[in-house]
Write a protein that holds these residues in place. Sequence first.
Motif, short mmCIF file in Angstrom:
data_model
loop_
_atom_site.label_atom_id
_atom_site.label_comp_id
_atom_site.label_asym_id
_atom_site.label_seq_id
_atom_site.Cartn_x
_atom_site.Cartn_y
_atom_site.Cartn_z
N GLY A 114 28.07 -91.72 76.70
CA GLY A 114 27.72 -90.84 75.59
C GLY A 114 28.46 -91.20 74.32
N ARG A 115 29.74 -91.53 74.48
CA ARG A 115 30.55 -91.92 73.32
C ARG A 115 30.00 -93.21 72.70
NH1 ARG A 115 35.16 -89.71 71.92
NH2 ARG A 115 35.57 -88.77 73.94
N GLU A 116 29.60 -94.15 73.55
CA GLU A 116 29.06 -95.41 73.03
C GLU A 116 27.71 -95.21 72.35
OE1 GLU A 116 29.24 -98.88 75.46
OE2 GLU A 116 31.23 -98.34 76.22
N LEU A 117 26.85 -94.38 72.93
CA LEU A 117 25.56 -94.10 72.29
C LEU A 117 25.79 -93.45 70.92
CD1 LEU A 117 22.43 -94.15 72.55
CD2 LEU A 117 22.64 -91.78 73.27
N LEU A 118 26.72 -92.51 70.86
CA LEU A 118 27.03 -91.85 69.59
C LEU A 118 27.54 -92.84 68.56
CD1 LEU A 118 27.22 -89.23 67.97
CD2 LEU A 118 29.50 -88.89 68.96
N ARG A 119 28.42 -93.74 68.97
CA ARG A 119 28.93 -94.77 68.06
C ARG A 119 27.79 -95.61 67.48
NH1 ARG A 119 32.72 -96.47 72.01
NH2 ARG A 119 34.53 -95.16 71.79
N GLY A 120 26.82 -95.91 68.30
CA GLY A 120 25.68 -96.70 67.85
C GLY A 120 24.71 -95.90 66.99
N ALA A 121 24.56 -94.60 67.29
CA ALA A 121 23.59 -93.76 66.58
C ALA A 121 24.10 -93.25 65.23
CB ALA A 121 23.20 -92.56 67.45
N ALA A 122 25.40 -93.05 65.12
CA ALA A 122 25.97 -92.40 63.93
C ALA A 122 25.68 -93.13 62.62
CB ALA A 122 27.47 -92.20 64.11
N PRO A 123 25.83 -94.44 62.53
CA PRO A 123 25.57 -95.10 61.23
C PRO A 123 24.14 -94.88 60.72
CG PRO A 123 26.81 -96.57 62.65
CD PRO A 123 26.38 -95.40 63.50
N GLY A 124 23.15 -95.00 61.59
CA GLY A 124 21.76 -94.79 61.18
C GLY A 124 21.50 -93.35 60.80
N HIS A 125 22.14 -92.43 61.52
CA HIS A 125 21.95 -91.01 61.21
C HIS A 125 22.57 -90.66 59.86
CE1 HIS A 125 21.16 -86.83 61.84
NE2 HIS A 125 22.44 -86.54 61.70
N VAL A 126 23.77 -91.15 59.61
CA VAL A 126 24.42 -90.89 58.32
C VAL A 126 23.60 -91.51 57.19
CG1 VAL A 126 26.47 -91.38 56.91
CG2 VAL A 126 26.72 -90.60 59.27
N ALA A 127 23.07 -92.70 57.41
CA ALA A 127 22.22 -93.33 56.38
C ALA A 127 20.98 -92.47 56.11
CB ALA A 127 21.81 -94.74 56.82
N ALA A 128 20.39 -91.90 57.16
CA ALA A 128 19.21 -91.04 56.97
C ALA A 128 19.58 -89.76 56.24
CB ALA A 128 18.57 -90.73 58.32
N VAL A 129 20.73 -89.16 56.57
CA VAL A 129 21.20 -87.95 55.87
C VAL A 129 21.38 -88.26 54.39
CG1 VAL A 129 23.13 -86.33 55.63
CG2 VAL A 129 22.23 -86.86 57.91
N ARG A 130 21.99 -89.40 54.11
CA ARG A 130 22.16 -89.80 52.70
C ARG A 130 20.81 -89.96 52.02
NH1 ARG A 130 26.21 -90.77 50.24
NH2 ARG A 130 28.27 -90.91 51.12
#
Length: 151
Positions: free
Chosen positions: A107-123
Amino acid sequence: MNEPRWLDELEMAAWQGFLEAGNRVARRLEQQLKDEAGLSHPQYEILVHLADAPGGEIRMTELAERLITSKSGLTYQVGQLERRGLVRRRACPTDVRGVFAVLTEEGRELLRGAAPGHVAAVREVLIDVLDREELAVLARALGEVGRRLRD
């Protein structure tokens, strides 16, 4: 019976703008997370809260409060994450009714991979659309709404 206080033009514009923007932002972020990480937005938020918690675990009742969701809704989402090996549950040693949600290494690894794309989408859909002054007003205004509804 008191006559209702109808919304004036500015109030209606604020209300309708809030509804449209909220729905469009939520849909866009939901789709981005589904496409890039195979997660729903609530599942992503669960992983974020667990990652930020000491030991990567939070009692389910506390997690439901933090996410502003029902216990049954949280149980469903955690069950989905558990089936994927991203979260596990463990009994509370001091309360037979208590259950903790625990972030797994997967779960921690999936989150690490998902977070950059999610933050970019929020921006893309919210943060970078507004200037700093607008962000400050939005943060203050929505923060106040949240505080009043919490009390």
